[in-house]
Enzyme design. Sequence first.
Site, mmCIF file in Angstrom:
data_model
loop_
_atom_site.group_PDB
_atom_site.id
_atom_site.type_symbol
_atom_site.label_atom_id
_atom_site.label_comp_id
_atom_site.label_asym_id
_atom_site.label_seq_id
_atom_site.Cartn_x
_atom_site.Cartn_y
_atom_site.Cartn_z
ATOM 1 N N HIS A 162 61.507 52.288 16.303
ATOM 2 C CA HIS A 162 62.948 52.222 16.010
ATOM 3 C C HIS A 162 63.600 53.589 16.161
ATOM 4 O O HIS A 162 64.040 54.197 15.188
ATOM 5 C CB HIS A 162 63.168 51.687 14.591
ATOM 6 N N GLU A 189 58.469 43.856 11.532
ATOM 7 C CA GLU A 189 57.149 43.932 10.874
ATOM 8 C C GLU A 189 56.934 42.683 10.004
ATOM 9 O O GLU A 189 55.879 42.047 10.051
ATOM 10 C CB GLU A 189 57.050 45.182 9.988
ATOM 11 N N ASN A 238 62.855 52.652 7.359
ATOM 12 C CA ASN A 238 62.432 53.750 6.480
ATOM 13 C C ASN A 238 63.454 54.886 6.459
ATOM 14 O O ASN A 238 63.608 55.569 5.452
ATOM 15 C CB ASN A 238 61.012 54.214 6.832
ATOM 16 N N CYS A 274 55.300 59.780 11.787
ATOM 17 C CA CYS A 274 54.081 59.434 11.050
ATOM 18 C C CYS A 274 52.978 59.190 12.089
ATOM 19 O O CYS A 274 53.247 59.085 13.284
ATOM 20 C CB CYS A 274 54.315 58.159 10.249
HETATM 21 FE FE1 F3S Z 1 54.229 54.840 10.260
HETATM 22 FE FE2 F3S Z 1 52.551 52.872 10.082
HETATM 23 FE FE3 F3S Z 1 53.599 53.902 7.945
HETATM 24 S S1 F3S Z 1 54.116 53.114 11.641
HETATM 25 S S2 F3S Z 1 55.630 54.510 8.581
HETATM 26 S S3 F3S Z 1 52.201 54.949 9.331
HETATM 27 S S4 F3S Z 1 53.254 51.747 8.306
#
Ligand code: F3S
Length: 284
Positions: free
Chosen positions: A42, A127, A222, A12
Amino acid sequence: MQVKLARKRGFCFGVEDAIELAERALDDHRDGKLIALGPVIHNRQVVERLETAGLNQSGQLDQVSDGTTVLIRSHGAPPETFVEAETKQLPLVDATCVLVKRAQNIVRQLHEEGYQVVMIGDAEHPEVKGVIGYAPKVIVVDREEDLDAVLPRRGKLGVVAQTTHAPEHVGQMIGAIASRPFRELKVVNTLCLEVVRRQEAAVELCSEVDVMFVLGGLHSANTRELARLCKEEGMRTFHLETWEQFEPGMAAGCTVAGVTAGASTPDDIIQEFAKNLEAFTPSP
Ligand code: F3S
């Protein structure tokens, strides 16, 4: 075997930015006077690569020597960290993702508006540990069963969620909170759309394949969520870090495999996995 990649997968923008900042900081600190307060992201492979390039990621602020630059990782840090760094006059490189920063600011604002802040999330996740520092006594909750024990009756509640949580789960939790007696309820959406898009793409792919491989760090929230959602679809699912963990039995009897990856999984790992899987012939 045939391999289909999820249309949204891997890095991301928050992770890309954090790695870029870490690499730039490494370039600027060839004297070794740079320390990250925990793994930058991570993903073991990326963390090891940065470690090999000279980045110490085991940093505790109280053990950092004078003149050392401190790198805040993508998950952010509580305000005390910034205060302590300033008191010690340590230079900072802040790689906190902008969406995590937004969640921190919202928590602070909700508190200033008189809300009891409630965060839906994993209390052990870095976080969440950082975000809850932006208001006193934030209640962290992740299971409906715990609500009665932790929520004040008839409270004025301001609710946020861990950025990487699944919208469905957060929606259920908000519904459960709203079904209890409250005076006022304000919900601010702090979910990350990058994560949501990867989740939607993974679920979509489940209907086209016989087995799903979810690539990413075993500690990545995630990535774990992606694997959980695929399993929930009734899909045979494996959460692996790299091709080295693949075992032939995983694809036995399958003709089409799906591959997706968490937001902290580099593209070279995904491509290598897909290439090897394409060349693999499963047993019937
Ligand atoms: Fe990446 Fe930020 Fe979303 S690190 S997963 S864009 S909260």
